[in-house]
Scaffold this motif. Structure first.
Motif, PDB file in Angstrom:
ATOM      1  N   ASN A   1       0.828  -1.213   0.000  1.00 49.25           N
ATOM      2  CA  ASN A   1       0.000   0.000   0.000  1.00 49.25           C
ATOM      3  C   ASN A   1       0.860   1.260   0.000  1.00 49.25           C
ATOM      4  O   ASN A   1       0.441   2.292  -0.515  1.00 49.25           O
ATOM      5  CB  ASN A   1      -0.936   0.017   1.216  1.00 49.25           C
ATOM      6  CG  ASN A   1      -2.333  -0.430   0.847  1.00 49.25           C
ATOM      7  OD1 ASN A   1      -2.472  -1.450   0.182  1.00 49.25           O
ATOM      8  ND2 ASN A   1      -3.352   0.321   1.250  1.00 49.25           N
TER       9      ASN A   1
ATOM     10  N   LEU B   1      -1.888   0.665   7.103  1.00 49.75           N
ATOM     11  CA  LEU B   1      -2.649   1.454   6.121  1.00 49.75           C
ATOM     12  C   LEU B   1      -3.594   0.542   5.337  1.00 49.75           C
ATOM     13  O   LEU B   1      -4.778   0.855   5.145  1.00 49.75           O
ATOM     14  CB  LEU B   1      -1.669   2.151   5.161  1.00 49.75           C
ATOM     15  CG  LEU B   1      -2.262   2.904   3.973  1.00 49.75           C
ATOM     16  CD1 LEU B   1      -3.110   4.090   4.428  1.00 49.75           C
ATOM     17  CD2 LEU B   1      -1.155   3.384   3.016  1.00 49.75           C
TER      18      LEU B   1
ATOM     19  N   ALA C   1      -6.541  -0.748   7.451  1.00 47.07           N
ATOM     20  CA  ALA C   1      -7.567   0.294   7.596  1.00 47.07           C
ATOM     21  C   ALA C   1      -8.441   0.327   6.345  1.00 47.07           C
ATOM     22  O   ALA C   1      -9.670   0.424   6.420  1.00 47.07           O
ATOM     23  CB  ALA C   1      -6.903   1.647   7.831  1.00 47.07           C
ATOM     24  N   GLU C   2      -7.796   0.212   5.189  1.00 52.39           N
ATOM     25  CA  GLU C   2      -8.553   0.215   3.930  1.00 52.39           C
ATOM     26  C   GLU C   2      -9.439  -1.030   3.823  1.00 52.39           C
ATOM     27  O   GLU C   2     -10.599  -0.948   3.400  1.00 52.39           O
ATOM     28  CB  GLU C   2      -7.581   0.296   2.744  1.00 52.39           C
ATOM     29  CG  GLU C   2      -8.310   0.388   1.422  1.00 52.39           C
ATOM     30  CD  GLU C   2      -7.385   0.536   0.221  1.00 52.39           C
ATOM     31  OE1 GLU C   2      -6.164   0.680   0.415  1.00 52.39           O
ATOM     32  OE2 GLU C   2      -7.901   0.488  -0.908  1.00 52.39           O
TER      33      GLU C   2
ATOM     34  N   ILE D   1      -2.357   6.887  10.836  1.00 55.69           N
ATOM     35  CA  ILE D   1      -2.005   6.039   9.681  1.00 55.69           C
ATOM     36  C   ILE D   1      -1.756   6.902   8.450  1.00 55.69           C
ATOM     37  O   ILE D   1      -0.799   6.687   7.699  1.00 55.69           O
ATOM     38  CB  ILE D   1      -3.135   5.009   9.425  1.00 55.69           C
ATOM     39  CG1 ILE D   1      -3.157   3.977  10.553  1.00 55.69           C
ATOM     40  CG2 ILE D   1      -2.956   4.335   8.076  1.00 55.69           C
ATOM     41  CD1 ILE D   1      -4.359   3.048  10.521  1.00 55.69           C
ATOM     42  N   ILE D   2      -2.614   7.900   8.232  1.00 60.10           N
ATOM     43  CA  ILE D   2      -2.433   8.795   7.081  1.00 60.10           C
ATOM     44  C   ILE D   2      -1.132   9.593   7.237  1.00 60.10           C
ATOM     45  O   ILE D   2      -0.370   9.748   6.278  1.00 60.10           O
ATOM     46  CB  ILE D   2      -3.660   9.717   6.905  1.00 60.10           C
ATOM     47  CG1 ILE D   2      -4.860   8.888   6.437  1.00 60.10           C
ATOM     48  CG2 ILE D   2      -3.360  10.847   5.928  1.00 60.10           C
ATOM     49  CD1 ILE D   2      -6.157   9.658   6.327  1.00 60.10           C
TER      50      ILE D   2
ATOM     51  N   ALA E   1       1.730   7.394   6.297  1.00 58.59           N
ATOM     52  CA  ALA E   1       1.784   7.184   4.834  1.00 58.59           C
ATOM     53  C   ALA E   1       2.418   8.398   4.161  1.00 58.59           C
ATOM     54  O   ALA E   1       3.194   8.269   3.208  1.00 58.59           O
ATOM     55  CB  ALA E   1       0.379   6.935   4.291  1.00 58.59           C
TER      56      ALA E   1
END
Lengths: 438, 438
Positions: free
Chosen positions: B75, B113, B116-117, B424-425, B428
């Motif tokens: 990801n 990440l 979460a998706e 998390i964002i 990333a």
């Protein structure tokens, strides 16, 4: 400081201009429904004062999507009949249901449901083909969308009229009514070569020439259609339209899954617009349009969802993704229809196909402010190496936050501003009870 | 009145049981992480008292989706390199990037990440293959997801180890660690037949037999891979695995775009599990898996998204739709992979492929409460003639409201309960700056 209507500050502006310029920390300046400037936000703050200032933070602005082939009212038949081939689906399910249910109210309610879906999925302009186009046009005005309204023509009688003569009359009246409308235009829309005879086709050709209108037609959708046409007319549909003198840049040829190299060259030579509906073609197993070959030949290819009865959504974001993916699979070449091309197919190519590329399809000075804002700051679109990649391959319709057509806001923080979502759903449920018999 | 942990009242319950039962106004009764009853809501209210009662109104309950092929940590490479063919993409972009960046932290942050998706898109179980599987397993425990963690094997050294010997050691240690875990299991995961030699393949075969584990491998992904393998080994990959005695129901064969009729029959005869990744196959132009022919032969076909670097999302709802649409196009038959089949591919077939159909993949008494709730009362999924049609063809991931794994809620009103979305964002974005060099 120049006084203008609106400033839109954003982290990213994807212009889809000739150079595919991508601007960072820029501002879109809108006045009197048009884009009058795109410049760095710092500079914009020094140069313009606006009635409305929207600071969109990390969001991305891009041109609204153009759905170049719809049957909006068919949203009321979404999921009514699935997993059937085209002719069985049409003849045994869709046409009987339409025969029984389609009237002015059906078209009004179905089109309104569809327009709510279009707006919520980032579409600012559509190209429709259905019965009672006068109703679709009215709903489009209410919704505030840009539209090309197809003036249906078909050999047989329908709820809308007794046959070609009456369709032509009604169509011409509507053409005249909207000839100077800022957002709504019309196109002549013969259903297909296997359902419309030479006489009405020639009448539409003449009318289109006279009014500089487009002609919007289903063409070469399936191998079966072509075989039938060869039996009926002794030639393939494209050859018949050529004989009738109809191959030119005003012709919007929808589907085109069956094409020889010579036919592709013929489309390119005549500047015919191809409208690609990949998801509908897959769902009805109609065949694979040779998109990489069409693009390589220089044909303008736009995108459409087709009606919600054969898709089953009007999500042009998803359609753009499917178009990019499918073209690679069909060509056996992962480099065809890269992200920028896919994005152009869903925006500027649609504007070209509809003959309105001077007004919309990209964010450029002088064009209408047909704009959408997208939030890429989500789990699904991080990390962000390339905003255009995220738009084409990773984002989805629910990330669209705002939408404007000619500067007027139709979606604000995902809420519809011109249409009543609750009422629309209620009406859809009433139709479901009637049509579904529950 | 029996006391239980939880009652879930809903308008629709799509069971995906043997009869594809669809219940209306029913209640899912959950106790000690399992489904203990499904009955009419009126009756449930008379029969059970619960610590937690969720009245979901018009929403729909269905089994959580099972993503049967992922590379979660990738990801962090979403949108890093697009529009390239498989070998160029791997050799010139992905492998160099992985060589430079993959470490424990990369796998931890990328997997988080990705999870979460997964949760936000309705997936309750995944089948991963990547380096540092011990990290992926830890993150899965934190997230609360059900998982099969692939124990990577590849001929060359990587950040995870010096080569086959070390991979095997580490894999066996992890296998042992999780052998009794309620949610996490392991599978041996040789990368592909063109990257793993006979000796490690035979070692994995033996280990899999000993522990009744699955073997998860990329197989027949492209024509080029097969040509290469024929040069290296004098036969097609499937023939080599047959010679090695590896064709059985514990083998998960991912991709399978290149298959003769004889090979399809061989898969059916040996009960091999096929995992179909239609969007990745399209994006890399790898070829079209013959899904209709595989299903007709009786092969179990599950669905995977593949990694986010070749998709570029982990949206199994969208993958289910693509699988249904593409199978029709490839077969030239709109009736193949109808809605119920597509839904089974994304749920129970995944459970079968992973060898856990006794625990999950459908809503049935005795199985774990791996459940998702979806709101179909939106513009995009009305009218509603057939809930399963809306699930497959019209709904999207953002309509998922709640998700439970073994009765534990991981998504509540679209909010993650076990993972921190904002953090998390941020992570990333830090990786994007490092890897993207900005």
């Amino acid at each position: 400081m120049k006084q203008v209507d609106q400033l839109l500050h954003a982290r990213w502006i994807v212009t889809v201009n000739e150079h595919n310029d991508l601007f960072e920390y820029h501002t879109l300046v809108v006045d009197q429904s048009k884009i009058i400037d795109i410049l760095p936000t710092e500079l914009a703050k020094q140069s313009y004062r606006a009635h409305q200032v929207d600071d969109l933070g990390e969001q991305l602005l891009m041109p609204g999507l153009i759905n170049a082939h719809t049957h909006l009212a068919m949203n009321l038949l979404r999921g009514f009949a699935d997993d059937l081939p085209l002719m069985e689906w049409l003849e045994q399910q869709i046409w009987p249901a339409e025969g029984r249910w389609v009237d002015e109210q059906f078209v009004a309610d179905g089109s309104e449901l569809a327009m709510a879906e279009l707006i919520r999925s980032g579409t600012t302009c559509f190209n429709d083909m259905y019965f009672f186009p006068e109703i679709t046009a009215q709903v489009a005005q209410k919704a505030g969308l840009r539209a090309s309204i197809g003036l249906m023509m078909i050999d047989f009688p329908t709820a809308w009229g007794s046959g070609p003569e009456e369709y032509l009359q009604k169509g011409l009246a509507l053409q005249q009514k909207y000839q100077d409308h800022p957002l709504i235009r019309t196109a002549f829309a013969p259903h297909a070569t296997y359902t419309v005879s030479d006489v009405p086709l020639l009448q539409l050709k003449q009318a289109a020439q006279q009014h500089n209108s487009a002609i919007h037609i289903h063409l070469h959708e399936t191998a079966g259609e072509i075989a039938l046409h060869e039996k009926q007319h002794g030639c393939r549909p494209l050859a018949r339209l050529d004989k009738l003198g109809m191959l030119n840049a005003n012709l919007q040829a929808v589907h085109m899954t069956q094409l020889s190299d010579e036919e592709i060259q013929q489309l390119a030579d005549n500047g015919v617009q191809v409208i690609h509906c990949p998801e509908s073609n897959l769902k009805l197993a109609s065949g694979f349009a040779p998109i990489a070959r069409l693009l390589a030949a220089g044909v303008n290819v736009a995108l459409g969802t087709d009606g919600a009865a054969s898709n089953n959504d009007l999500d042009l974001f998803a359609e753009m993704r499917t178009a990019a993916l499918l073209a690679k699979g069909v060509a056996g070449d992962a480099s065809v229809v890269p992200t920028t091309t896919a994005l152009r197919m869903a925006t500027i190519n649609g504007a070209k196909a509809l003959g309105i590329a001077d007004q919309t399809g990209s964010l450029e000075v002088g064009k209408a402010a047909d704009v959408i804002a997208i939030d890429l700051n989500t789990i699904e679109t991080q990390p962000l190496y390339d905003p255009v990649s995220q738009l084409v391959y990773a984002s989805s319709r629910n990330q669209i936050t705002h939408l404007w057509v000619a500067g007027k806001q139709l979606l604000k923080e995902r809420q519809l501003t011109t249409l009543d979502e609750t009422q629309i759903i209620k009406k859809a449920q009433l139709w479901q009870k009637k049509i579904g018999g529950q």
